[in-house]
Design a protein around this motif. Structure first.
Motif, PDB file in Angstrom:
ATOM      1  N   GLU A 283       0.822  -1.215   0.000  1.00 10.64           N
ATOM      2  CA  GLU A 283       0.000   0.000   0.000  1.00 10.64           C
ATOM      3  C   GLU A 283       0.856   1.265   0.000  1.00 10.64           C
ATOM      4  O   GLU A 283       2.031   1.226   0.369  1.00 10.64           O
ATOM      5  CB  GLU A 283      -0.861   0.032   1.267  1.00 10.64           C
ATOM      6  N   THR A 284       0.199   2.364  -0.332  1.00  9.77           N
ATOM      7  CA  THR A 284       0.887   3.645  -0.368  1.00  9.77           C
ATOM      8  C   THR A 284       1.559   3.951   0.988  1.00  9.77           C
ATOM      9  O   THR A 284       1.004   3.647   2.036  1.00  9.77           O
ATOM     10  CB  THR A 284      -0.114   4.761  -0.794  1.00  9.77           C
ATOM     11  N   GLY A 285       2.785   4.461   0.928  1.00 11.33           N
ATOM     12  CA  GLY A 285       3.512   4.847   2.146  1.00 11.33           C
ATOM     13  C   GLY A 285       4.279   3.719   2.814  1.00 11.33           C
ATOM     14  O   GLY A 285       4.894   3.927   3.861  1.00 11.33           O
ATOM     15  N   CYS A 286       4.290   2.516   2.212  1.00 11.05           N
ATOM     16  CA  CYS A 286       4.964   1.389   2.901  1.00 11.05           C
ATOM     17  C   CYS A 286       6.479   1.428   2.722  1.00 11.05           C
ATOM     18  O   CYS A 286       7.196   0.649   3.347  1.00 11.05           O
ATOM     19  CB  CYS A 286       4.391   0.042   2.457  1.00 11.05           C
ATOM     20  N   GLY A 287       6.992   2.308   1.841  1.00 10.79           N
ATOM     21  CA  GLY A 287       8.450   2.480   1.748  1.00 10.79           C
ATOM     22  C   GLY A 287       9.076   2.034   0.437  1.00 10.79           C
ATOM     23  O   GLY A 287      10.300   1.954   0.333  1.00 10.79           O
ATOM     24  N   LYS A 288       8.260   1.780  -0.587  1.00  4.19           N
ATOM     25  CA  LYS A 288       8.794   1.282  -1.868  1.00  4.19           C
ATOM     26  C   LYS A 288       9.718   2.306  -2.533  1.00  4.19           C
ATOM     27  O   LYS A 288      10.847   1.987  -2.918  1.00  4.19           O
ATOM     28  CB  LYS A 288       7.631   0.902  -2.822  1.00  4.19           C
ATOM     29  N   SER A 289       9.233   3.542  -2.669  1.00  3.63           N
ATOM     30  CA  SER A 289      10.059   4.569  -3.338  1.00  3.63           C
ATOM     31  C   SER A 289      11.269   4.935  -2.488  1.00  3.63           C
ATOM     32  O   SER A 289      12.348   5.190  -3.020  1.00  3.63           O
ATOM     33  CB  SER A 289       9.243   5.836  -3.608  1.00  3.63           C
ATOM     34  N   VAL A 290      11.098   4.951  -1.175  1.00  6.34           N
ATOM     35  CA  VAL A 290      12.230   5.254  -0.294  1.00  6.34           C
ATOM     36  C   VAL A 290      13.319   4.198  -0.510  1.00  6.34           C
ATOM     37  O   VAL A 290      14.514   4.525  -0.589  1.00  6.34           O
ATOM     38  CB  VAL A 290      11.778   5.332   1.189  1.00  6.34           C
ATOM     39  N   ALA A 291      12.918   2.937  -0.653  1.00  5.95           N
ATOM     40  CA  ALA A 291      13.903   1.868  -0.897  1.00  5.95           C
ATOM     41  C   ALA A 291      14.646   2.130  -2.208  1.00  5.95           C
ATOM     42  O   ALA A 291      15.879   2.052  -2.265  1.00  5.95           O
ATOM     43  CB  ALA A 291      13.206   0.511  -0.935  1.00  5.95           C
TER      44      ALA A 291
ATOM     45  N   PHE B 103      11.680   7.252 -12.433  1.00  4.68           N
ATOM     46  CA  PHE B 103      11.090   7.818 -11.223  1.00  4.68           C
ATOM     47  C   PHE B 103       9.579   7.778 -11.278  1.00  4.68           C
ATOM     48  O   PHE B 103       8.974   7.764 -12.354  1.00  4.68           O
ATOM     49  CB  PHE B 103      11.538   9.275 -11.049  1.00  4.68           C
ATOM     50  N   GLN B 104       8.993   7.805 -10.065  1.00  5.26           N
ATOM     51  CA  GLN B 104       7.535   7.750  -9.960  1.00  5.26           C
ATOM     52  C   GLN B 104       6.890   8.991 -10.561  1.00  5.26           C
ATOM     53  O   GLN B 104       5.822   8.920 -11.121  1.00  5.26           O
ATOM     54  CB  GLN B 104       7.151   7.613  -8.482  1.00  5.26           C
ATOM     55  N   ASN B 105       7.567  10.140 -10.452  1.00  4.50           N
ATOM     56  CA  ASN B 105       6.989  11.378 -10.969  1.00  4.50           C
ATOM     57  C   ASN B 105       7.816  11.875 -12.156  1.00  4.50           C
ATOM     58  O   ASN B 105       8.820  12.541 -11.975  1.00  4.50           O
ATOM     59  CB  ASN B 105       6.949  12.428  -9.849  1.00  4.50           C
TER      60      ASN B 105
ATOM     61  N   SER C 145       5.197  -1.373  -8.312  1.00  6.46           N
ATOM     62  CA  SER C 145       3.938  -1.071  -8.990  1.00  6.46           C
ATOM     63  C   SER C 145       2.735  -1.417  -8.129  1.00  6.46           C
ATOM     64  O   SER C 145       2.750  -2.371  -7.360  1.00  6.46           O
ATOM     65  CB  SER C 145       3.857  -1.851 -10.310  1.00  6.46           C
ATOM     66  N   HIS C 146       1.697  -0.581  -8.289  1.00  7.84           N
ATOM     67  CA  HIS C 146       0.406  -0.874  -7.645  1.00  7.84           C
ATOM     68  C   HIS C 146      -0.429  -1.762  -8.558  1.00  7.84           C
ATOM     69  O   HIS C 146      -1.442  -2.292  -8.127  1.00  7.84           O
ATOM     70  CB  HIS C 146      -0.372   0.431  -7.404  1.00  7.84           C
ATOM     71  N   ASP C 147      -0.003  -1.877  -9.821  1.00  8.83           N
ATOM     72  CA  ASP C 147      -0.759  -2.670 -10.791  1.00  8.83           C
ATOM     73  C   ASP C 147      -0.320  -4.138 -10.655  1.00  8.83           C
ATOM     74  O   ASP C 147       0.659  -4.579 -11.248  1.00  8.83           O
ATOM     75  CB  ASP C 147      -0.453  -2.121 -12.203  1.00  8.83           C
TER      76      ASP C 147
HETATM   77  N1  LIG Z   1      11.664  13.381   2.688  1.00 12.25           N
HETATM   78  C1  LIG Z   1      10.863  12.741   3.539  1.00 12.25           C
HETATM   79  N2  LIG Z   1      10.678  13.207   4.799  1.00 12.25           N
HETATM   80  C2  LIG Z   1       9.875  12.569   5.676  1.00 12.25           C
HETATM   81  N3  LIG Z   1       9.186  11.443   5.393  1.00 12.25           N
HETATM   82  C3  LIG Z   1       9.323  10.954   4.146  1.00 12.25           C
HETATM   83  C4  LIG Z   1      10.162  11.556   3.149  1.00 12.25           C
HETATM   84  N4  LIG Z   1      10.100  10.811   2.012  1.00 12.25           N
HETATM   85  C5  LIG Z   1       9.260   9.789   2.297  1.00 12.25           C
HETATM   86  N5  LIG Z   1       8.789   9.878   3.573  1.00 12.25           N
HETATM   87  C6  LIG Z   1       7.866   8.945   4.227  1.00 12.25           C
HETATM   88  O1  LIG Z   1       8.346   7.632   4.075  1.00 12.25           O
HETATM   89  C7  LIG Z   1       7.246   6.746   3.939  1.00 12.25           C
HETATM   90  C8  LIG Z   1       7.442   5.861   2.743  1.00 12.25           C
HETATM   91  O2  LIG Z   1       7.271   6.654   1.573  1.00 12.25           O
HETATM   92  P1  LIG Z   1       7.379   6.087   0.096  1.00 12.25           P
HETATM   93  O3  LIG Z   1       7.357   7.264  -0.810  1.00 12.25           O
HETATM   94  O4  LIG Z   1       8.520   5.171   0.005  1.00 12.25           O
HETATM   95  O5  LIG Z   1       6.031   5.246  -0.030  1.00 12.25           O
HETATM   96  P2  LIG Z   1       5.589   4.342  -1.267  1.00 12.25           P
HETATM   97  O6  LIG Z   1       5.492   2.943  -0.763  1.00 12.25           O
HETATM   98  O7  LIG Z   1       6.472   4.594  -2.421  1.00 12.25           O
HETATM   99  O8  LIG Z   1       4.116   4.878  -1.528  1.00 12.25           O
HETATM  100  P3  LIG Z   1       3.358   5.095  -2.941  1.00 12.25           P
HETATM  101  O9  LIG Z   1       2.822   3.751  -3.294  1.00 12.25           O
HETATM  102  O10 LIG Z   1       2.277   6.070  -2.595  1.00 12.25           O
HETATM  103  O11 LIG Z   1       4.328   5.633  -3.926  1.00 12.25           O
HETATM  104  C9  LIG Z   1       5.983   7.596   3.869  1.00 12.25           C
HETATM  105  O12 LIG Z   1       5.354   7.615   5.122  1.00 12.25           O
HETATM  106  C10 LIG Z   1       6.514   8.954   3.525  1.00 12.25           C
HETATM  107  O13 LIG Z   1       5.687   9.967   4.050  1.00 12.25           O
END
Ligand SMILES: Nc1ncnc2c1ncn2[C@@H]1O[C@H](COP(=O)(O)OP(=O)(O)OP(=O)(O)O)[C@@H](O)[C@H]1O
Ligand code: SF4
Ligand SMILES: [Mg+2]
Length: 317
Positions: free
Chosen positions: A46-54, A99-101, A215-217
């Motif tokens: 789900e959104t916010g689980c940390g995929k893009s951060v990884a 990138f996602q965006n 991906s969410h798909d």
């Molecule tokens: N620069 C930042 N400062 C603080 N928190 C951040 C930052 N970047 C990401 N986060 C937090 O880290 C968490 C993981 O974010 P991430 O973008 O990895 O989610 P995601 O799984 O990619 O979601 P989505 O499916 O919506 O793209 C989120 O709670 C987000 O708010």
């Protein structure tokens, strides 16, 4: 004798990411996975689980307030220990990223042709004219017909979907060994998604490109991924080969995620993910899990290996 040689390309070990602020956000709590040459591993959740951060942590593209720990070994080198100069050499050339965006990833002041040709001139020492010719070829691969015209376009003249395709062409133009694709199908219509799928398969089978696909798909993931890692609240809760995940998910969260697919009746998982600045000490999925036991509230399950897969849940000893 059946000896299979797996060439591990990327090995992520105990990757942790924290964002320091008034409250510390634990975006990644120690994720580990590896990707072999020409393998596709997908991160879902789900959104916010940390995929893009990884993805950003692997590429060392997180903002300065991020604290990163762990090991990200690419071809034997820990990327987290390299200088920025060494990372510049690796980004684009050895590891490509979509990138996602897309509108943030393309530079608004340069033409599409320039942005595609530049890495060829810098990393492959191609002459400008040849690089532009190759750029046009890359656009053709992405389904553009009038490539001579499109290489003169600027990102702001184009739709989000077109920019996404430019970005895919730009991130694969140097033939990276690993491509990280964060929601590559976002903003594309069904026809374009199918073209993208063909292109990614071509990269895998012709160039042996490994892919970290976010991906969410889930049906797109099912068609492309060899293995899938299901993430929840900053950690991996299940990891297995793609068919096992889709045919027989083990973790209650993976089951819920698949049940929320339209073809499975669109049954949403009730409740929300926990706050990353106040994570529960027990199982992070506990408040939403219909199979929870008292034990799950107080104890945090480890990711345990069973039958060649891994699951983080007390239901599986
Ligand atoms: N620069 C930042 N400062 C603080 N928190 C951040 C930052 N970047 C990401 N986060 C937090 O880290 C968490 C993981 O974010 P991430 O973008 O990895 O989610 P995601 O799984 O990619 O979601 P989505 O499916 O919506 O793209 C989120 O709670 C987000 O708010
Ligand atoms: S550990 Fe307990 S609460 Fe967590 S997913 Fe498994 S059964 Fe549910
Ligand atoms: Mg994301």
């Amino acid at each position: 004798m059946n000896v299979s040689i797996v060439n591990t390309l990327l090995e992520v070990k105990d990757l942790q990411v924290f964002f320091k602020g008034i409250k510390t956000i634990t975006a990644l709590s120690g994720i580990s996975f590896s990707i072999a040459e020409s393998e596709t591993l997908s991160l879902v959740g789900e959104t916010g689980c940390g995929k893009s951060v990884a993805a950003h942590a692997i590429m060392r593209l997180l903002p300065s307030e991020a604290r990163v720990k762990g090991i990200v070994k690419f071809r034997g080198k820990n990327l987290l220990e390299l200088s920025e100069k060494e990372m510049v050499e690796i980004r684009g050339k050895e590891i490509g990223i979509i990138f996602q965006n897309p509108s943030l990833a393309l530079n608004p002041v340069y033409s599409i042709g320039h942005q595609l040709a530049e890495p060829l001139c810098v990393h492959k020492k191609e002459k400008k004219e040849k690089a532009l010719f190759m750029a046009a070829g890359a656009l053709k691969n992405m389904g553009f017909a009038n490539t001579a015209e499109y290489i003169r376009y600027y990102p702001s003249w184009c739709s989000g979907g077109m920019n996404q395709r430019f970005l895919i062409a730009a991130s694969t133009i140097l033939g990276p060994a690993l491509l990280i694709a964060d929601e590559p199908g976002k903003g594309l219509d069904r026809k374009r998604v199918s073209e993208l799928e063909t292109e990614l398969k071509k990269l895998k089978f012709k160039n042996k490109t490994a892919l970290l696909l976010i991906s969410h798909d889930l049906s797109f993931v099912q068609r492309l991924a060899d293995r899938v890692a299901v993430m929840y609240a900053g950690e991996i809760v299940e990891m297995a080969d793609s068919s096992s995940i889709f045919e027989e998910p083990l973790h209650p969260y993976s089951k819920g995620l698949l049940n929320s697919l339209p073809e499975k009746g669109f049954i949403p998982i009730p409740g929300f993910s926990p706050s990353l600045s106040n994570l529960p000490s027990g199982c992070r999925f506990y408040p939403r899990c219909s199979l929870r036991k008292r034990h799950c509230i107080e104890n945090h399950p480890d990711l345990k290996k069973i039958n060649g897969r891994a699951v983080r849940c007390f239901l599986y000893p």
